[in-house]
Design an enzyme around this catalytic site. Structure first.
Site, mmCIF file in Angstrom:
data_model
loop_
_atom_site.group_PDB
_atom_site.id
_atom_site.type_symbol
_atom_site.label_atom_id
_atom_site.label_comp_id
_atom_site.label_asym_id
_atom_site.label_seq_id
_atom_site.Cartn_x
_atom_site.Cartn_y
_atom_site.Cartn_z
ATOM 1 N N LYS A 29 45.797 19.140 50.264
ATOM 2 C CA LYS A 29 47.123 18.802 49.908
ATOM 3 C C LYS A 29 47.767 18.039 51.231
ATOM 4 C CE LYS A 29 48.875 21.159 46.678
ATOM 5 N NZ LYS A 29 49.581 22.586 46.286
ATOM 6 N N ARG A 98 54.244 25.221 49.585
ATOM 7 C CA ARG A 98 53.178 24.820 48.578
ATOM 8 C C ARG A 98 51.774 25.313 49.346
ATOM 9 N NH1 ARG A 98 53.463 18.657 47.337
ATOM 10 N NH2 ARG A 98 52.127 19.151 45.357
ATOM 11 N N GLY A 107 45.381 26.401 40.437
ATOM 12 C CA GLY A 107 46.149 27.647 39.914
ATOM 13 C C GLY A 107 45.945 29.049 40.370
ATOM 14 N N MET A 109 46.508 29.780 43.842
ATOM 15 C CA MET A 109 47.427 30.335 44.828
ATOM 16 C C MET A 109 48.867 29.819 44.505
ATOM 17 S SD MET A 109 45.155 30.057 48.073
ATOM 18 C CE MET A 109 44.962 28.296 47.787
ATOM 19 N N ARG A 352 44.609 13.585 45.241
ATOM 20 C CA ARG A 352 43.281 14.010 45.861
ATOM 21 C C ARG A 352 42.290 13.110 45.008
ATOM 22 N NH1 ARG A 352 44.130 19.683 42.893
ATOM 23 N NH2 ARG A 352 44.383 18.790 40.829
ATOM 24 N N HIS A 468 25.117 39.379 33.705
ATOM 25 C CA HIS A 468 23.815 39.492 33.282
ATOM 26 C C HIS A 468 23.603 38.546 31.981
ATOM 27 C CE1 HIS A 468 20.554 41.220 30.659
ATOM 28 N NE2 HIS A 468 20.307 41.511 31.726
ATOM 29 N N SER A 795 -0.302 23.095 48.469
ATOM 30 C CA SER A 795 1.006 22.814 47.452
ATOM 31 C C SER A 795 1.406 24.333 47.624
ATOM 32 C CB SER A 795 0.149 22.658 46.117
ATOM 33 O OG SER A 795 1.276 22.751 45.340
ATOM 34 N N CYS A 863 4.951 23.084 44.250
ATOM 35 C CA CYS A 863 4.730 23.242 42.613
ATOM 36 C C CYS A 863 5.554 24.341 42.115
ATOM 37 C CB CYS A 863 3.555 23.100 42.189
ATOM 38 S SG CYS A 863 2.494 24.321 42.825
ATOM 39 N N TYR A 883 5.336 15.461 48.482
ATOM 40 C CA TYR A 883 5.886 15.585 47.240
ATOM 41 C C TYR A 883 6.548 16.884 46.718
ATOM 42 C CZ TYR A 883 1.511 17.802 45.643
ATOM 43 O OH TYR A 883 0.646 18.646 45.350
HETATM 44 P P1 ADP Z 1 49.526 23.348 42.530
HETATM 45 O O1 ADP Z 1 48.531 23.116 43.622
HETATM 46 O O2 ADP Z 1 49.380 24.412 41.575
HETATM 47 O O3 ADP Z 1 49.699 21.756 41.921
HETATM 48 P P2 ADP Z 1 51.860 22.293 43.728
HETATM 49 O O4 ADP Z 1 52.203 22.804 45.254
HETATM 50 O O5 ADP Z 1 51.432 20.962 43.678
HETATM 51 O O6 ADP Z 1 50.873 23.332 43.249
HETATM 52 O O7 ADP Z 1 53.338 22.231 43.107
HETATM 53 C C1 ADP Z 1 53.507 22.739 41.856
HETATM 54 C C2 ADP Z 1 54.319 21.764 41.194
HETATM 55 O O8 ADP Z 1 55.510 21.615 41.650
HETATM 56 C C3 ADP Z 1 53.663 20.381 41.079
HETATM 57 O O9 ADP Z 1 54.043 19.830 39.833
HETATM 58 C C4 ADP Z 1 54.402 19.546 42.061
HETATM 59 O O10 ADP Z 1 54.552 18.479 41.432
HETATM 60 C C5 ADP Z 1 55.676 20.284 41.958
HETATM 61 N N1 ADP Z 1 56.209 20.152 43.551
HETATM 62 C C6 ADP Z 1 55.928 20.664 44.623
HETATM 63 N N2 ADP Z 1 56.670 20.265 45.497
HETATM 64 C C7 ADP Z 1 57.820 19.496 45.109
HETATM 65 C C8 ADP Z 1 58.721 18.971 45.630
HETATM 66 N N3 ADP Z 1 59.177 18.914 46.847
HETATM 67 N N4 ADP Z 1 59.672 18.510 44.911
HETATM 68 C C9 ADP Z 1 59.395 18.475 43.566
HETATM 69 N N5 ADP Z 1 58.530 18.834 42.999
HETATM 70 C C10 ADP Z 1 57.560 19.503 43.654
HETATM 71 MG MG MG Z 2 49.478 20.227 42.514
#
Ligand code: ADP
Ligand code: MG
Ligand code: MG
Length: 911
Positions: A29, A98, A107, A109, A352, A468, A795, A863, A883
């Site tokens: 990020k 963030r 989701g 962290m 990303r 399992h 082989s 093989c 091969y």
């Molecule tokens: P995740 O990795 O779970 O997407 P993010 O760090 O991207 O978490 O943030 C969660 C939400 O908060 C995202 O929708 C992001 O766009 C929003 N967000 C993060 N930073 C800001 C900011 N500085 N201003 C407005 N919205 C933000």
């Molecule tokens: Mg995000």
């Protein structure tokens, strides 16, 4: 102190200092925020605290020296740039804190928005918002400020102080209920003020302290919480499953807040530059007006398709499209993005390179080549064999009314429909009647093995990718959905309930082992187009199918690049023909044992039981023409290509009836006073030949050295079949392979006899027969230099080499304890699935090197199952084998990966 500071390690990077290649240090990020910011895109200013700071914090339990000071000076710079101070009562600067690791962990962290708000600055924020042009009424500004404050307490409470999230959700629901609404937008400033009070009480109750009012304390605690979220239980589990190293740590991004919840001219959304499902070009995304980012994922209100933003705010929409095009061109790939619009001003909050389905991966790679953004080498690098394998499974045809009733983990791919059963015994029973069954269990255990073998698919309500059920199903190539926890399984009552419905034994369900979805009833299954293409029934040049065209193009390139040849394991003419259509360049393993089954069993019994002189010879003489016909058929299908035939390998008693059954038959017959002389002889033979450890017993070359004439018969059949092919105008290239050799003397003995027979049969027909050996006993690998003197090829039998290298009895261990080993991380993947580079791989390396040193030009292949495993193919390329050989269905995967191995090792050596 000043001198100290100059030598401090750099822990904080302004966005202007980073770039996209610094993912390891700044997290994905942070690196991409820096990249976008340097491209001149509208990114709210901010800075990133490095993963190294996180690692140091996690190692010592405190912030490393110098970190606090560096945060302070970056914060000051940010405040200067924005003309505001963090949490200033009059006009507060607010920030988000963030998480962001090197690998995306969706989701897993934490993020806290609106840091800097407190009882004073919330008023200042309202005044500032109200004073800004465009705000209809100051009531709206108040509402916005208090909405932002309650969000801070909620996120901060939950993430930083571990207050249960439901408590806040519950209070929010109550506020809506009191107002008689389901929509959070109907809550006005007073309602939200009340909600803030309620939230603060919850906070106090659970933490024993007031919600912190100091902005800088909020910031520091939030940063620390993000560090710590790296080791949260769910993050640890996710990493183990995705094989992400545990010591990377997360970076922390501190980003100036922009507000999507400032009114109807504001909003927030997510978008993809192409369809991540199919790869099709176009605009894909969701938009939510008057909301902050987390609302989109949380699904509190319904989003609208991104296209509708064009009506709502044309100029932001156009700007967004322009930026998306720019990002694609810059990253040369599908990007996904998060953005926010604050009163008509667009801000980019994340980008990303986006995740995608297997089909989209191929289609997009093909498109990007067409667009001139990447070359074919790069396209090859961007797809992989696992994706190709996925595309070769049949899929459900879901165009009609089918809705999933549950979603678990796609533990082993494929699509399966069948009658629900709850016990292994029932599965075996129904399968014997020719029914397709789905075995449903809470979780499976080794007692379920027979049922799993009999079933078409396996569905469990518990357990993940390494349970399992998942491990065993993948090993068997069976479709499996695990951990579908909405399903309540009641085995004694023979039923399960899901989504308010009851499914009884005998009802039909369908499971998708790729998506993890579960459907009631029978969903029609569609054959794979990619398989149809490989089979030759879809012509890529003449059909309008982007996927098939992309696969064709990339496969053609892979074939041009690869150094490794790809052969197949095939025991019949039909398998050989199919594999050839899939691109096999010969047979690397033709097993001969099945040629001793069926109506030939009787001959084998005679061979084993032979007592009187001449009996054995007679049995062998009767087998010879049958074997010759087997080989003729295979040589015909593989005309012009090499065929490696392995002399008979398994212990002979496998060809006799099982001991218990025989003993019962004899007893019953004796009771009836029948003549049982023959059965008794058989029983005695079975008893005599019984082995405690058959895998380590009388098999392979040992058998050939003990049973006179057995190998000789096979060698003669192979040579005669080859000569007969040549007489009919074909070209047979037999390679005779001796199994289970551990010492060169074994091979020399077999060789001496074989050479005589070959010379006699071949005469001047021009047929050439090679003699080589499997390397599958560790001792053979370690004495490869000696063995190479007597072998024209090696082989590697990596199944046995793994079995004997680890001391794992393959048929027992996967069901018995591999799930536990995977859970403990003793290995990340079963060594039968992907080669254990360090151990078994080392044996391969030693044997390859020492074998070639003794006999330059020694032909080397593999093989085992590993021949079709993507990672193993790369290893065999590195080791320099000639091969790989794998099951027919895996041939395309091996071709692709052999090409990728060349591109990834930076080579351009084409064949
Ligand atoms: P995740 O990795 O779970 O997407 P993010 O760090 O991207 O978490 O943030 C969660 C939400 O908060 C995202 O929708 C992001 O766009 C929003 N967000 C993060 N930073 C800001 C900011 N500085 N201003 C407005 N919205 C933000
Ligand atoms: Mg995000
Ligand atoms: Mg073997």
């Amino acid at each position: 102190m000043a001198a100290q500071e100059t030598v401090d390690h750099k822990y904080v990077y302004d966005f202007s200092e980073g770039n996209k290649d610094l993912k390891e240090l700044l997290g994905g990020k942070g690196a991409n925020l820096a990249e976008m910011s340097n491209l001149g895109l509208p990114v709210p200013p901010g800075f990133t605290i490095t993963t190294e700071a996180c690692q140091a914090y996690l190692a010592t339990g405190r912030e490393p020296d110098g970190l606090a000071g560096q945060i302070e000076s970056h914060l000051e710079a940010l405040e200067r740039a924005m003309g505001k101070r963090l949490g200033d009562p009059q006009d507060p600067l607010l920030v988000s804190v963030r998480s962001g690791a090197k690998f995306s962990m969706p989701g897993m962290m934490e993020t806290v928005l609106n840091v800097g708000l407190n009882d004073q600055s919330v008023e200042g924020l309202a005044r500032q918002a109200g004073g800004l042009a465009g705000q209809a009424a100051s009531g709206g500004a108040d509402r916005f400020a208090w909405d932002s404050y309650r969000r801070l307490i909620q996120m901060f409470g939950k993430t930083v102080c571990e207050v249960p999230g439901e408590e806040f959700e519950h209070a929010l629901d109550e506020a809506k209920h009191a107002k008689g609404t389901h929509n959070d937008l109907d809550l006005d400033a007073d309602d939200l003020r009340g909600l803030v009070d309620a939230y603060k009480k919850i906070f106090l109750e659970h933490t024993g302290r007031e919600f912190p009012q100091q902005p800088r304390e909020q910031l520091d605690l939030a940063i620390r919480a993000v560090f710590e979220s790296w080791n949260a239980e769910r993050a640890v589990l996710y990493r183990r499953q995705e094989r992400i190293p545990a010591d990377l740590g997360t970076a922390v991004n501190v980003v100036t807040m922009v507000f999507g919840n400032l009114g109807p001219d504001s909003g927030t959304g997510v978008a993809f530059t192409r369809d991540p499902g199919s790869g099709a070009q176009g605009i894909y995304g969701d938009y939510l007006a008057n909301a902050q980012g987390e609302d989109v994922v949380a699904g509190i209100r319904n989003t609208v398709p991104l296209q509708e933003l064009e009506q709502l705010d044309k100029s932001s929409y156009d700007e967004l499209l322009g930026i998306m095009a720019r990002l694609e061109e810059h990253y040369k790939d599908l990007c996904d993005i998060e953005f926010t619009i604050e009163r008509g001003k667009l801000w980019m909050l994340q980008t990303r390179v986006g995740k995608r389905t297997a089909a989209a991966a191929f289609v997009i790679a093909g498109q990007l080549v067409d667009e001139g953004l990447i070359d074919l080498d790069e396209a090859l690098h961007r797809v992989n064999g696992a994706q190709l394998a996925q595309l070769m499974f049949p899929r459900f045809q879901l165009d009609h009314e089918f809705q999933p009733v549950a979603k678990g983990i796609g533990a082993s791919p494929g699509a399966a429909s069948g009658t629900v059963v709850f016990t292994s015994a029932r599965a075996v029973e129904l399968a014997a009647e020719g029914k397709s069954v789905i075995l449903v269990r809470r979780e499976t255990n080794p007692d379920d093995l027979n049922g799993m073998i009999a079933a078409q698919g396996i569905l469990t309500s518990r357990g993940g990718k390494t349970s399992h059920a998942a491990v065993v199903a993948r090993g068997m190539g069976k479709t499996c959905v695990s951990g579908a926890d909405e399903i309540e399984v009641n085995v004694p009552a023979k039923r399960f309930t899901v989504a308010g419905q009851t499914v009884n034994e005998g009802d039909v369900v369908s499971i998708d082992g790729t998506t993890g979805k579960v459907y009631l009833g029978e969903v029609p299954v569609m054959p794979s187009e990619v398989v149809q293409y490989f089979e030759g029934s879809l012509d890529p040049e003449h059909i309008d199918n982007a996927l098939v065209r992309a696969v064709h193009r990339i496969m053609t390139h892979a074939d041009g690049k690869r150094r490794l040849a790809v052969r197949t394991n095939a025991d019949t003419g039909a398998d050989a023909a199919r594999a050839r259509r899939f691109g096999a360049e010969g047979i690397g393993l033709c097993r001969t044992e099945h040629m001793f089954l069926g109506d030939r069993r009787e001959l084998v019994e005679r061979l084993i039981l032979a007592r009187a002189p001449g009996e054995r010879e007679a049995a062998l003489a009767a087998l010879l023409p049958l074997q010759r016909a087997d080989f003729e058929e295979i040589f015909r299908e593989m005309d012009g290509l090499p065929v490696t035939v392995r002399l008979i390998d398994p212990p002979l008693h496998e060809f006799l009836p099982p001991l218990e059954q025989l003993a019962v038959n004899v007893a019953v017959a004796q009771e009836r006073g029948e003549d049982v002389a023959k059965e008794e002889a058989l029983l005695a033979a079975v008893r005599r030949m019984h082995e405690e450890n058959p895998m380590l017993g009388l098999r392979g070359v040992r058998l050939g050295l003990v049973i006179p004439g057995l190998f000789a018969m096979q060698v003669r059949a192979i040579a005669e079949a080859a000569v007969s092919c040549a007489r009919n105008g074909g070209v047979a290239k037999p390679e005779i392979m001796v199994p289970l050799v551990g010492a060169v003397q074994e091979l020399e003995t077999v060789r001496a006899e074989a050479e005589k027979i070959i010379a006699e049969v071949v005469g001047d027909s021009g047929v050439e027969v090679l003699i080589g050996t499997m390397i599958e006993v560790p001792r053979a690998a370690l004495t490869a230099g000696q063995i190479a003197e007597a072998a024209e090829f090696f082989s590697f039998g990596t199944n046995d080499l793994t079995q004997m290298g680890w001391g794992f009895s393959r048929d027992d261990v996967e069901g018995a304890f591999f799930w536990r080993y995977l859970e403990l991380g003793i290995f990340g993947i079963s060594p039968f699935e992907s080669i254990d580079r360090d151990g078994v791989g080392r044996l391969v390396r030693i044997a390859a090197e020492e074998g070639r040193a003794a006999r330059p030009g020694l032909k080397l292949g593999i093989c085992g199952e590993h021949g079709g495993d993507p990672d193993s193919v790369h290893f065999f390329h590195e080791v320099g084998l000639d091969y790989v050989s794998c099951s027919p269905f895996r041939v395309p995967v091996a071709r692709l990966e052999a090409g990728r191995a060349v591109v990834e090792s930076g080579g351009s050596d084409s064949r």
